[in-house]
Design a protein around this motif. Structure first.
Motif, PDB file in Angstrom:
ATOM      1  N   VAL A 102      23.810  63.971  31.269  1.00 51.80           N
ATOM      2  CA  VAL A 102      24.704  64.792  32.040  1.00 51.80           C
ATOM      3  C   VAL A 102      26.176  65.016  31.344  1.00 51.80           C
ATOM      4  O   VAL A 102      26.648  64.061  30.767  1.00 51.80           O
ATOM      5  CB  VAL A 102      24.987  64.573  33.332  1.00 51.80           C
ATOM      6  CG1 VAL A 102      23.503  64.645  34.059  1.00 51.80           C
ATOM      7  CG2 VAL A 102      25.350  63.070  33.664  1.00 51.80           C
ATOM      8  N   GLY A 103      26.903  66.253  31.719  1.00 51.92           N
ATOM      9  CA  GLY A 103      28.262  66.263  31.294  1.00 51.92           C
ATOM     10  C   GLY A 103      28.989  65.342  31.778  1.00 51.92           C
ATOM     11  O   GLY A 103      28.975  64.592  33.020  1.00 51.92           O
ATOM     12  N   GLY A 104      30.353  64.941  31.134  1.00 44.23           N
ATOM     13  CA  GLY A 104      31.091  64.075  31.464  1.00 44.23           C
ATOM     14  C   GLY A 104      31.849  64.392  32.946  1.00 44.23           C
ATOM     15  O   GLY A 104      31.918  65.604  33.229  1.00 44.23           O
ATOM     16  N   SER A 126      33.089  72.626  36.340  1.00 46.63           N
ATOM     17  CA  SER A 126      31.865  72.924  35.495  1.00 46.63           C
ATOM     18  C   SER A 126      32.220  72.763  33.990  1.00 46.63           C
ATOM     19  O   SER A 126      31.411  72.423  33.355  1.00 46.63           O
ATOM     20  CB  SER A 126      31.429  74.369  35.936  1.00 46.63           C
ATOM     21  OG  SER A 126      30.863  74.157  37.316  1.00 46.63           O
ATOM     22  N   ALA A 127      33.456  73.093  33.784  1.00 46.07           N
ATOM     23  CA  ALA A 127      33.855  73.224  32.072  1.00 46.07           C
ATOM     24  C   ALA A 127      33.901  71.894  31.760  1.00 46.07           C
ATOM     25  O   ALA A 127      33.392  71.857  30.516  1.00 46.07           O
ATOM     26  CB  ALA A 127      35.072  73.983  32.103  1.00 46.07           C
ATOM     27  N   TYR A 128      34.394  70.971  32.268  1.00 43.83           N
ATOM     28  CA  TYR A 128      34.409  69.780  32.052  1.00 43.83           C
ATOM     29  C   TYR A 128      33.065  69.022  31.691  1.00 43.83           C
ATOM     30  O   TYR A 128      32.789  68.208  30.665  1.00 43.83           O
ATOM     31  CB  TYR A 128      35.229  68.657  32.868  1.00 43.83           C
ATOM     32  CG  TYR A 128      36.617  68.862  32.628  1.00 43.83           C
ATOM     33  CD1 TYR A 128      37.190  68.482  31.544  1.00 43.83           C
ATOM     34  CD2 TYR A 128      37.541  68.837  33.820  1.00 43.83           C
ATOM     35  CE1 TYR A 128      38.788  68.161  31.313  1.00 43.83           C
ATOM     36  CE2 TYR A 128      38.932  68.805  33.630  1.00 43.83           C
ATOM     37  CZ  TYR A 128      39.470  68.607  32.542  1.00 43.83           C
ATOM     38  OH  TYR A 128      40.838  68.336  32.207  1.00 43.83           O
ATOM     39  N   VAL A 132      25.826  68.157  35.401  1.00 45.86           N
ATOM     40  CA  VAL A 132      25.112  69.319  34.863  1.00 45.86           C
ATOM     41  C   VAL A 132      24.591  68.645  33.651  1.00 45.86           C
ATOM     42  O   VAL A 132      25.059  67.848  33.058  1.00 45.86           O
ATOM     43  CB  VAL A 132      26.305  70.362  34.269  1.00 45.86           C
ATOM     44  CG1 VAL A 132      25.872  71.344  33.126  1.00 45.86           C
ATOM     45  CG2 VAL A 132      27.037  71.153  35.635  1.00 45.86           C
ATOM     46  N   LEU A 133      23.181  68.959  33.335  1.00 48.64           N
ATOM     47  CA  LEU A 133      22.383  68.354  32.314  1.00 48.64           C
ATOM     48  C   LEU A 133      23.270  68.827  31.119  1.00 48.64           C
ATOM     49  O   LEU A 133      23.523  69.947  30.793  1.00 48.64           O
ATOM     50  CB  LEU A 133      20.975  69.239  32.396  1.00 48.64           C
ATOM     51  CG  LEU A 133      20.216  68.600  33.386  1.00 48.64           C
ATOM     52  CD1 LEU A 133      19.000  69.480  33.449  1.00 48.64           C
ATOM     53  CD2 LEU A 133      19.876  67.019  33.362  1.00 48.64           C
ATOM     54  N   LEU A 135      33.703  67.212  28.258  1.00 48.43           N
ATOM     55  CA  LEU A 135      33.885  65.698  28.090  1.00 48.43           C
ATOM     56  C   LEU A 135      32.592  65.290  27.299  1.00 48.43           C
ATOM     57  O   LEU A 135      31.622  66.033  27.508  1.00 48.43           O
ATOM     58  CB  LEU A 135      33.908  65.096  29.299  1.00 48.43           C
ATOM     59  CG  LEU A 135      35.505  65.211  30.065  1.00 48.43           C
ATOM     60  CD1 LEU A 135      35.578  64.515  31.401  1.00 48.43           C
ATOM     61  CD2 LEU A 135      36.536  64.709  29.377  1.00 48.43           C
ATOM     62  N   PRO A 136      32.541  63.965  26.920  1.00 49.16           N
ATOM     63  CA  PRO A 136      31.352  63.481  26.254  1.00 49.16           C
ATOM     64  C   PRO A 136      30.418  63.292  27.298  1.00 49.16           C
ATOM     65  O   PRO A 136      30.684  62.702  28.416  1.00 49.16           O
ATOM     66  CB  PRO A 136      31.806  62.158  25.562  1.00 49.16           C
ATOM     67  CG  PRO A 136      33.483  62.299  25.517  1.00 49.16           C
ATOM     68  CD  PRO A 136      33.812  63.308  26.435  1.00 49.16           C
ATOM     69  N   ALA A 137      28.943  63.650  26.777  1.00 49.83           N
ATOM     70  CA  ALA A 137      28.011  63.385  27.773  1.00 49.83           C
ATOM     71  C   ALA A 137      27.593  61.849  28.050  1.00 49.83           C
ATOM     72  O   ALA A 137      28.191  61.109  27.151  1.00 49.83           O
ATOM     73  CB  ALA A 137      26.643  64.162  27.444  1.00 49.83           C
TER      74      ALA A 137
END
Length: 396
Positions: free
Chosen positions: A166-168, A309-311, A34-35, A20-22
């Motif tokens: 961070v990750g979405g 985690s993948a998202y 997740v950074l 996903l967008p950060a």
């Protein structure tokens, strides 16, 4: 129905998950995220030579001797002058070492006499924390893809960061099915049980970097399940129960009405064989977990955690480690078995003892466990001391 190995099933699932967008969030709200960027220091840490002890800042060349007290240096309020020959400054832990000084005499080793202090001989550098002793300005302290925990949050804060990218955060709709399920504090009927699966899964989702959206339990009627799936506002829908092929297992049939394309039909795992994964016609992802809480929790560790985690842009597999069996085990059956177990750390090693009763309905056993022990399909009987693979579980 095609059975997939756990690793193969996870690979198929993760192939369908795009990051996903950060987003930028306050550092205090980044735990579990997740950074999406590297975090570099904006200045040296510490930015000055600092005292490691309470005592006296001195010039080692003047020691031993009786030195004139010319000031004080405390944390946040340093001595701004320069210490000359025969002089000393009272100093406290964490305070800046005054210019001209190169050592700290701890207060237990010094004797104050009015406006002078008697100090022993001391080597240069004693009890002094050098400037940039932790890290230098510009140093990359945390890299993209790192999950933030309290220790890493502290490091980012010490680097001068108030916000991080961070990750979405994926929205995860949790749907429990089954006429037998009620949510506390409702009073269950004579043939009902409390919903113990979705509350725990909601906390797992939140701690793994997602946003949990809990729906009320869905009755065992096809139209009701279809409506619940259709109305779920989320990137990922996780159903608990109804994943098998019994007369009252309606999740797959309902999902088919909504254009389900299966990627994983079933998994060769114990517990959790009915677990499935697919993509609905509108692009939302659907993970079907078994209704028994232990089965659901094992498969959440195997699949839901890597999905989240993948998202966030950092797909991972469960992080296992070796341990030695505390007791002998019989041969395993045809399914990969993740056994609830207890770890013991002693004599420089780790041993594991699986619980004897692995019935997937036993929540008390899962609550007492701090690891899952992996046994591959067809594994031979194993003696005590055999090295096996274990997945430690987070326990406060």
């Amino acid at each position: 129905m095609k059975l997939l190995a756990v690793d193969d099933a996870r690979a198929r699932i993760l192939a369908e998950i795009a990051a996903l967008p950060a987003e930028t969030v306050p550092l205090a709200r980044s735990i579990g995220r997740v950074l999406a960027e590297d975090v570099a220091a904006v200045r040296d840490q510490p930015p000055f030579a600092a005292s490691a002890m309470d005592g006296w800042a001195v010039r080692s060349a003047d020691c031993p001797g009786s030195l004139k007290i010319v000031g004080e240096s405390a944390a946040g309020h340093g001595f701004e002058g320069r210490v000359g020959a025969g002089e000393a400054v009272r100093i406290f832990t964490g305070a800046a070492v005054p210019a001209g000084c190169d050592a700290i005499v701890i207060q237990e080793d010094a004797t104050r006499e009015g406006e002078t202090v008697l100090v022993p001989a001391i080597a240069a550098g004693r009890s002094v924390r050098p400037a940039a002793g932790d890290f230098k300005a510009g140093a990359v302290l945390l890299t993209r893809g790192t999950r933030i925990d309290p220790w890493r949050l502290s490091l980012a804060a010490s680097a001068g960061r108030a916000e991080v990218s961070v990750g979405g955060r994926a929205r995860v709709a949790l749907l429990s099915t089954g006429e037998e399920i009620v949510q506390a504090p409702a009073t269950p009927g004579p043939f009902q049980i409390y919903d113990s699966g979705s509350p725990a899964l909601a906390e797992m989702v939140e701690s793994w970097g997602g946003t949990a959206v809990r729906a009320r339990p869905v009755r065992d009627e096809l139209d009701a399940v279809i409506a619940a799936l259709r109305d779920a506002d989320a990137e990922l829908i996780v159903t608990v129960g109804g994943a098998s092929v019994g007369d009252h297992d309606l999740v797959r049939a309902a999902a088919v009405v909504l254009g389900l394309s299966l990627r994983v039909e079933s998994v060769n795992v114990r517990p959790g064989k009915p677990t499935f994964f697919g993509v609905l016609g509108d692009g939302r992802r659907l993970l079907g977990l078994p209704g028994n809480p232990a089965s659901a929790f094992v498969c959440a560790e195997m699949f839901l955690k890597p999905i989240l985690s993948a998202y966030q842009g950092a797909p991972t597999a469960p992080a296992t480690m070796p341990a030695r069996l505390a007791e002998a085990l019989p041969a395993n059956g045809s399914r990969e078995h993740w056994m609830r177990a207890k770890l013991t750390y002693a004599d420089g090693g780790v041993s594991v003892r699986p619980y004897r009763d692995q019935d997937s309905s036993l929540i008390s056993v899962f609550a007492a466990s701090d690891a899952l022990m992996r046994r591959m399909p067809g594994a031979q009987a194993a003696e005590a001391g055999t090295v096996v693979e274990v997945l430690p579980l987070s326990r406060a």
